[in-house]
Write a protein that holds these residues in place. Structure first.
Motif: not given
Length: 171
Positions: A105, A120, A142-148, A155, A159, A162
Motif C-alpha cells: 500500500t 509477509d 489489513d493488506a496482508n489479511l486480504s492478500k492471504f 492479489y 483488487c 473489486v
C-alpha cells in the motif's frame, strides 16, 4: 538448580567453582545469588520486548517457522516445514530501514506498533515461497489479511476486479 547453587555458595564456593561443578553459566549463578538480579533481569527483558529489536525478533521467529499448507486440501498431513534461512533483526533493519513502508500500500509502518503490521511471504509458502530475507515483505495488517495466500500478481488482479465491480455498481 537454584537450591544447589545456593547451597554451594553458602559453602563458600566461588562462581567459577560452582560453574565447574554444576556445568551452568555464571549468569545463572548470578541470577540466583546476586542482590536484586531477578528484578534487574525481569526489567531488562521487559524493556527489550518493547524495543524495535524485541518486537522484530518475535515477528522474525514466527516468519521463520512458517509451515506450508495446501489450503484447498487442508489436513494435518499436508503441512511441511519450509527450509529455514538464517538472518537477524539487524538484517531486517538493514533491508527496510527504521521507517519502512508497506510494500503493497505504501503506507508508513510504525515498527513500535507490532499489531499494525505483519511480515509477509511475498511468494506464499503454499506456492513455493521460502523463509528467506528476499521473500520477506513488511505489510500493513489489513493488506496482508486480504492478500492471504495469493501472489502479489494474483492479489493485484483481484483488487482490479473489486475496483471495476465497485465502479460498475456505483455508476
Amino acid at each position: 538448580m537454584k537450591e544447589k547453587i545456593l547451597k554451594l555458595r553458602l559453602e563458600g564456593k566461588t562462581y567459577d567453582e560452582i560453574k565447574k561443578e554444576l556445568g551452568c553459566s555464571k549468569s545463572t549463578i548470578s541470577y540466583h545469588c546476586g542482590e536484586g538480579q531477578k528484578e534487574k533481569t525481569h526489567k531488562r527483558s521487559k524493556k527489550y520486548r518493547k524495543s524495535v529489536k524485541g518486537i522484530l525478533c518475535n515477528k522474525l521467529h514466527d516468519f521463520l517457522i512458517r509451515k506450508s499448507r495446501d489450503f484447498r486440501n487442508s489436513t494435518k498431513g499436508s503441512e511441511r516445514r519450509v527450509t529455514t534461512h538464517k538472518f537477524t533483526v539487524g538484517d531486517i533493519l538493514n533491508k527496510f530501514g527504521e521507517e519502512p513502508k508497506c510494500y503493497l500500500t505504501g503506507d508508513n509502518i510504525n515498527l513500535y506498533d507490532p499489531g499494525s503490521y505483519q511480515f509477509d511471504h511475498i511468494v506464499p509458502v503454499c506456492k513455493g515461497g521460502d523463509n528467506s530475507l528476499d521473500n520477506l515483505g513488511l505489510v500493513i495488517k489489513d493488506a496482508n489479511l486480504s492478500k492471504f495466500h495469493m501472489t502479489v500478481e494474483e492479489y493485484v488482479e483481484l483488487c482490479k476486479k473489486v475496483i471495476n465491480n465497485f465502479e460498475k455498481i456505483n455508476t
